[in-house]
Enzyme design. Structure first.
Site, PDB file in Angstrom:
ATOM      1  CE1 TYR A   1       4.243  -4.070  11.828  1.00 28.34           C
ATOM      2  CE2 TYR A   1       3.090  -2.554  13.278  1.00 28.34           C
ATOM      3  CZ  TYR A   1       3.655  -2.842  12.051  1.00 28.34           C
ATOM      4  OH  TYR A   1       3.637  -1.903  11.054  1.00 28.34           O
TER       5      TYR A   1
ATOM      6  CE  LYS B   1       7.006  -1.513  11.063  1.00 28.73           C
ATOM      7  NZ  LYS B   1       7.640  -1.045   9.830  1.00 28.73           N
TER       8      LYS B   1
ATOM      9  N   PRO C   1       3.332   6.908  11.383  1.00 26.43           N
ATOM     10  CG  PRO C   1       3.066   5.563   9.494  1.00 26.43           C
ATOM     11  CD  PRO C   1       3.961   5.801  10.675  1.00 26.43           C
TER      12      PRO C   1
ATOM     13  NE  ARG D   1      -6.986   1.353  16.929  1.00 25.12           N
ATOM     14  CZ  ARG D   1      -7.210   1.123  18.228  1.00 25.12           C
ATOM     15  NH1 ARG D   1      -7.529   2.123  19.040  1.00 25.12           N
ATOM     16  NH2 ARG D   1      -7.109  -0.097  18.713  1.00 25.12           N
TER      17      ARG D   1
ATOM     18  CG  LEU E   1      -1.797   1.156   1.531  1.00 23.96           C
ATOM     19  CD1 LEU E   1      -2.833   1.352   0.441  1.00 23.96           C
ATOM     20  CD2 LEU E   1      -2.492   0.985   2.888  1.00 23.96           C
ATOM     21  CB  VAL E   2       3.477   2.491   2.350  1.00 18.67           C
ATOM     22  CG1 VAL E   2       4.454   3.643   2.423  1.00 18.67           C
ATOM     23  CG2 VAL E   2       2.525   2.527   3.537  1.00 18.67           C
ATOM     24  N   GLY E   3       4.295   1.518  -0.498  1.00 18.24           N
ATOM     25  CA  GLY E   3       5.296   1.525  -1.562  1.00 18.24           C
ATOM     26  C   GLY E   3       4.699   1.924  -2.910  1.00 18.24           C
TER      27      GLY E   3
ATOM     28  CD1 TRP F   1     -14.909  -8.693  14.343  1.00 14.72           C
ATOM     29  CD2 TRP F   1     -12.688  -8.411  14.214  1.00 14.72           C
ATOM     30  NE1 TRP F   1     -14.421  -9.620  13.453  1.00 14.72           N
ATOM     31  CE2 TRP F   1     -13.065  -9.474  13.352  1.00 14.72           C
ATOM     32  CE3 TRP F   1     -11.343  -8.062  14.289  1.00 14.72           C
ATOM     33  CZ2 TRP F   1     -12.138 -10.162  12.580  1.00 14.72           C
ATOM     34  CZ3 TRP F   1     -10.409  -8.746  13.525  1.00 14.72           C
ATOM     35  CH2 TRP F   1     -10.814  -9.795  12.680  1.00 14.72           C
TER      36      TRP F   1
HETATM   37  P1  GDP Z   1      -5.292  -1.752  15.648  1.00 11.45           P
HETATM   38  O1  GDP Z   1      -5.438  -0.297  15.299  1.00 11.45           O
HETATM   39  O2  GDP Z   1      -3.859  -2.189  15.763  1.00 11.45           O
HETATM   40  O3  GDP Z   1      -6.090  -2.118  16.879  1.00 11.45           O
HETATM   41  O4  GDP Z   1      -5.823  -2.633  14.427  1.00 11.45           O
HETATM   42  P2  GDP Z   1      -7.170  -2.768  13.565  1.00 11.45           P
HETATM   43  O5  GDP Z   1      -7.216  -1.730  12.520  1.00 11.45           O
HETATM   44  O6  GDP Z   1      -7.193  -4.197  13.092  1.00 11.45           O
HETATM   45  O7  GDP Z   1      -8.396  -2.596  14.592  1.00 11.45           O
HETATM   46  C1  GDP Z   1      -8.800  -1.383  15.135  1.00 11.45           C
HETATM   47  C2  GDP Z   1     -10.055  -1.543  15.969  1.00 11.45           C
HETATM   48  O8  GDP Z   1     -11.150  -1.848  15.101  1.00 11.45           O
HETATM   49  C3  GDP Z   1     -10.040  -2.637  17.023  1.00 11.45           C
HETATM   50  O9  GDP Z   1     -10.702  -2.149  18.185  1.00 11.45           O
HETATM   51  C4  GDP Z   1     -10.900  -3.746  16.391  1.00 11.45           C
HETATM   52  O10 GDP Z   1     -11.512  -4.586  17.339  1.00 11.45           O
HETATM   53  C5  GDP Z   1     -11.928  -2.892  15.650  1.00 11.45           C
HETATM   54  N1  GDP Z   1     -12.641  -3.612  14.564  1.00 11.45           N
HETATM   55  C6  GDP Z   1     -13.992  -3.635  14.390  1.00 11.45           C
HETATM   56  N2  GDP Z   1     -14.328  -4.422  13.355  1.00 11.45           N
HETATM   57  C7  GDP Z   1     -13.173  -4.889  12.830  1.00 11.45           C
HETATM   58  C8  GDP Z   1     -12.880  -5.729  11.727  1.00 11.45           C
HETATM   59  O11 GDP Z   1     -13.755  -6.242  11.019  1.00 11.45           O
HETATM   60  N3  GDP Z   1     -11.560  -5.958  11.457  1.00 11.45           N
HETATM   61  C9  GDP Z   1     -10.557  -5.401  12.213  1.00 11.45           C
HETATM   62  N4  GDP Z   1      -9.285  -5.650  11.892  1.00 11.45           N
HETATM   63  N5  GDP Z   1     -10.815  -4.619  13.289  1.00 11.45           N
HETATM   64  C10 GDP Z   1     -12.099  -4.355  13.594  1.00 11.45           C
END
Ligand code: GDP
Length: 322
Positions: A137, A141, A164, A210, A15-17, A203
């Site tokens: 991970y 890093k 980032p 974020r 993606l980044v590259g 999830w």
């Molecule tokens: P993180 O930023 O390292 O925690 O990685 P992610 O981008 O995989 O997940 C961010 C947050 O989104 C976490 O709280 C996950 O539980 C939530 N989440 C909700 N639905 C999903 C999903 O379908 N996939 C992933 N990867 N995360 C999800």
């Protein structure tokens, strides 16, 4: 950075590259070096040494890494720590040994402590325990960042590190247990829309916050920093706006046009409660992201739809389009 400089983009199919190659070409840097995984396995020290001593790049963007979302980090902790340590150790050391003028290493917001004061600033690195799902991970890093600092101190190299927030874009890895949240949800809502599902499972609790930064903004920032930043400490690259996972899910639901319900699956991990970056340092240098979250998600959804169409055509015709 001179227009004719030999620039190695490590990880140019990711993606980044991919975005870096596009932006560098646009800016008139045409002497780019790239190698596929088959041509150069960055986990193999001898191959990396040979590549650097033969090709002698002037600049390096170290965007090659084993990456993935919370599911992938939880399922493959050994691969995440091993591959990242090997890739970055080999590349950083060979860059020093072959006299690279400047290298840019991509860190990650996972490197900050789980319960860090928000927004997290660069001085908060190594001030507390890490989030357990991404610890292997993050340790790799952090080692990369510290290795750059150590080489700068001892060998007077010019190796810079950026941190980032969650990167996303049209070339993302969609629709699997291993994806990051944003591409995972685009796929889930799209599939639910076309299959008329009543609900989509998100999830965790939906409460974690974020911050997201669009890939083209990341590539532009990386080129800007390699040409203008000489600090030995890592620098945050964030959009300055954070959003809860629940709010993010609602934005994606709207953009995809899905009408059903959201169900939060609390058996899945939340990960860190918040990951917002203090972007004061990079703002002072004059960099600002251009892409709003809504615009970025719309572009990413278009990229996703194109990828889905291509793979459907392949399935129908049996011909793989390249
Ligand atoms: P993180 O930023 O390292 O925690 O990685 P992610 O981008 O995989 O997940 C961010 C947050 O989104 C976490 O709280 C996950 O539980 C939530 N989440 C909700 N639905 C999903 C999903 O379908 N996939 C992933 N990867 N995360 C999800």
């Amino acid at each position: 950075m001179e227009k004719q400089a030999r620039i190695y983009v490590a990880g140019h199919t990711g993606l980044v590259g991919k975005s870096l190659v596009r932006e560098l070409n646009k800016k008139g840097y045409t002497n780019l070096l790239t190698r596929s995984h088959q041509e150069l396995d960055l986990t193999r020290q001898i191959e990396v040494e040979r590549f650097f001593s033969q090709e002698r790049p002037d600049y390096v963007f170290l965007a090659a890494a084993r990456v993935g979302g919370i599911g992938a980090n939880s399922s493959y902790p050994a691969d995440f720590i091993y591959e990242n340590l090997m890739i970055q150790t080999n590349t950083i050391h060979s860059a020093y040994a072959s006299g690279v003028k400047k290298l840019l290493f991509f860190g990650s917001a996972c490197m900050y402590p789980k319960h860090c004061l928000q927004p997290m600033n660069e001085d908060n690195l190594l001030t507390g325990r890490l989030e357990s799902t991404s610890e292997p991970y993050a340790i790799a890093k952090i080692a990369g960042v510290k290795m750059c600092e150590a080489y700068n101190r001892q060998y007077k190299t010019s190796f810079i590190c950026i941190i980032p927030s969650n990167i996303y874009g049209p070339d993302d890895h969609f629709g699997s247990q291993d994806s990051h949240v944003l591409p995972a949800l685009i796929d889930k809502f799209h599939q639910a829309k076309i299959n008329n599902f009543d609900s989509v499972i998100v999830w965790g609790s939906g409460n974690p916050r974020r911050e997201f930064v669009f890939i083209d903004d990341v590539a532009k920032a990386a080129i800007f920093l390699i040409t203008s930043y000489n600090g030995s400490t890592a620098i945050n690259l964030g959009s300055g706006e954070n959003i809860s996972i629940k709010e993010l899910a609602m934005v994606i639901k709207d953009i995809v046009g899905y009408k059903g319900e959201l169900i939060f699956d609390n058996t899945k991990p939340d990960g860190a409660p918040e990951k917002s970056l203090d972007a004061t340092k990079i703002r002072k240098l004059g960099w600002l992201p251009k892409t709003s979250l809504e615009e970025g998600i719309a572009k990413t959804y278009l990229g996703y739809q194109t990828a889905v169409k291509l793979s459907n055509n392949e399935a129908e015709t049996g011909v793989k389009k390249i």
